[in-house]
Motif scaffolding. Sequence first.
Motif, short mmCIF file in Angstrom:
data_model
loop_
_atom_site.label_atom_id
_atom_site.label_comp_id
_atom_site.label_asym_id
_atom_site.label_seq_id
_atom_site.Cartn_x
_atom_site.Cartn_y
_atom_site.Cartn_z
N MET A 139 -25.06 39.04 60.93
CA MET A 139 -24.83 39.44 62.32
C MET A 139 -24.13 40.66 62.22
N GLU A 140 -23.92 41.61 61.64
CA GLU A 140 -24.08 43.05 61.71
C GLU A 140 -25.13 43.54 62.51
N HIS A 141 -26.69 42.98 62.53
CA HIS A 141 -26.58 42.78 63.51
C HIS A 141 -27.96 42.67 64.41
N ALA A 142 -26.49 41.30 65.05
CA ALA A 142 -26.87 40.87 66.44
C ALA A 142 -26.83 41.74 67.53
N ILE A 143 -27.88 41.28 68.39
CA ILE A 143 -28.29 41.50 69.37
C ILE A 143 -27.69 40.59 70.84
N LEU A 144 -26.94 41.41 71.75
CA LEU A 144 -26.73 40.77 72.73
C LEU A 144 -27.81 40.39 73.53
N LEU A 145 -28.21 39.48 74.42
CA LEU A 145 -29.17 38.94 74.79
C LEU A 145 -29.01 39.17 76.19
N GLY A 146 -27.53 38.30 76.61
CA GLY A 146 -27.02 38.73 78.15
C GLY A 146 -26.26 37.23 78.35
N GLN A 147 -26.12 36.69 79.24
CA GLN A 147 -25.20 35.54 79.48
C GLN A 147 -26.36 34.63 80.28
N SER A 148 -25.80 33.78 79.40
CA SER A 148 -26.62 32.29 80.12
C SER A 148 -25.99 31.76 80.88
N ASP A 149 -25.95 30.09 81.60
CA ASP A 149 -25.14 28.93 81.76
C ASP A 149 -23.58 28.69 81.21
N GLN A 150 -24.36 29.19 79.83
CA GLN A 150 -23.27 28.72 78.52
C GLN A 150 -22.71 29.20 78.29
N GLY A 151 -22.27 30.56 78.32
CA GLY A 151 -21.93 31.48 78.10
C GLY A 151 -22.92 32.69 77.32
N PRO A 152 -21.87 33.35 76.52
CA PRO A 152 -22.90 34.99 76.26
C PRO A 152 -23.94 34.37 74.77
N LEU A 153 -25.13 34.62 74.79
CA LEU A 153 -26.69 34.47 74.34
C LEU A 153 -26.45 35.41 73.84
N LEU A 154 -26.80 35.15 72.06
CA LEU A 154 -27.07 36.85 71.40
C LEU A 154 -27.86 36.07 69.99
N ALA A 155 -28.82 36.86 69.60
CA ALA A 155 -29.70 37.08 68.52
C ALA A 155 -29.89 37.70 67.71
N ALA A 156 -29.88 37.33 65.88
CA ALA A 156 -29.63 38.05 65.05
C ALA A 156 -31.12 37.63 63.84
N PRO A 157 -30.72 38.49 63.06
CA PRO A 157 -32.00 38.62 62.52
C PRO A 157 -31.35 37.18 61.09
N ALA A 158 -32.00 35.94 61.11
CA ALA A 158 -31.78 35.56 59.77
C ALA A 158 -31.60 35.54 58.20
N GLY A 159 -30.90 34.76 57.16
CA GLY A 159 -30.32 35.74 56.28
C GLY A 159 -32.04 34.81 54.96
N LEU A 160 -31.74 33.62 55.40
CA LEU A 160 -32.55 32.54 54.57
C LEU A 160 -33.91 32.72 54.51
N GLU A 161 -34.95 32.86 53.67
CA GLU A 161 -36.33 32.62 53.68
C GLU A 161 -36.51 31.20 54.42
#
Length: 313
Positions: A80-102
């Motif tokens: 989550m410390e590397h999460a980025i905000l893509l913007g607002q979707s019609d269902q609320g904020p959409l973010l992206a983050a690097p997954a941890g698990l392989e």
Amino acid sequence: MTFRLFDAPLREPSQFVGFAGNRIDRQSEKRSDDSTEKALADPSARLILLKGGRIYLKDGANGLDPYYRPFGAASLGARMEHAILLGQSDQGPLLAAPAGLEPEELPDGVHAIDYRSVHTQGLLPVESLGEMAQAAALLAWHGTHRFCGRCGHATEMRSGGYKRVCTNCKAEHFPRTDPVAIMLAVTPERALMGRSPHFPPGMYSCLAGFIEPGETIEAAVRRETFEEAGIRLGRVAYHANQPWPFPYSLMIGCFGEALNEDITPDLAELEDVKWFTRDEVRDIIARRSTSGVTVPPESAIAHNLIKAWAESD
Ligand SMILES: [Zn+2]
């Protein structure tokens, strides 16, 4: 000679290519240093998770589902410390983050699928595919810009992921998009396609190359076509473009009017370059060709260029 391909007003063809369906409201003018934290605190926040060129998709009621609530993302080790905000979707904020698990550590019902397969196999709706392209390009840029290009000290993310600032000299660094020219050289009767050694067997496509600093799109189209095939181009007409998250390009698709037809291939880059007649191209697109030749899938801008020429008169 009249050549309607270059004259006719066209509908906006970019809407038909994969990765172009992003409907996120980016709200770029509202980004602040704490916009990611604020978005994550929103009860409607959702994330998409990426790692190593793959998106993590879970089995859902209507097929594969790319969206996770923050607690679901945390269970897959999302950073989550590397999460980025893509913007607002019609269902609320959409973010992206690097997954941890392989990929091999994922629980049942979650699948790590590479971007290219998601794109070519149509595994996500066009809107989600566009969001994935936005997230993939941004996360890739962050992964390779952790240090300042001016003084070498560490940089930190700002503005929801749309900026990095040096902790030492305060230089600001912004995400990059690399323009690539992709072009179909044509005569009234034939189109030029080439084969890269890493293509699947039988596949031919448009020629392409990076646009260089100080170069116009048209100049790049002419230069690349001459370098790769020895074909001089006259008129160049823009057709469509496609975000291309490998890692952060924009493919700019053009037609070029060939002035000569004797090919001098650049065999260091291409395995083969040849002319195809309009009938041959129509048969290839309709998959009724017996030649074994194929073209890229429908979601690729190359396919759209080739098809638009084949259907033109
Ligand atoms: Zn610096």
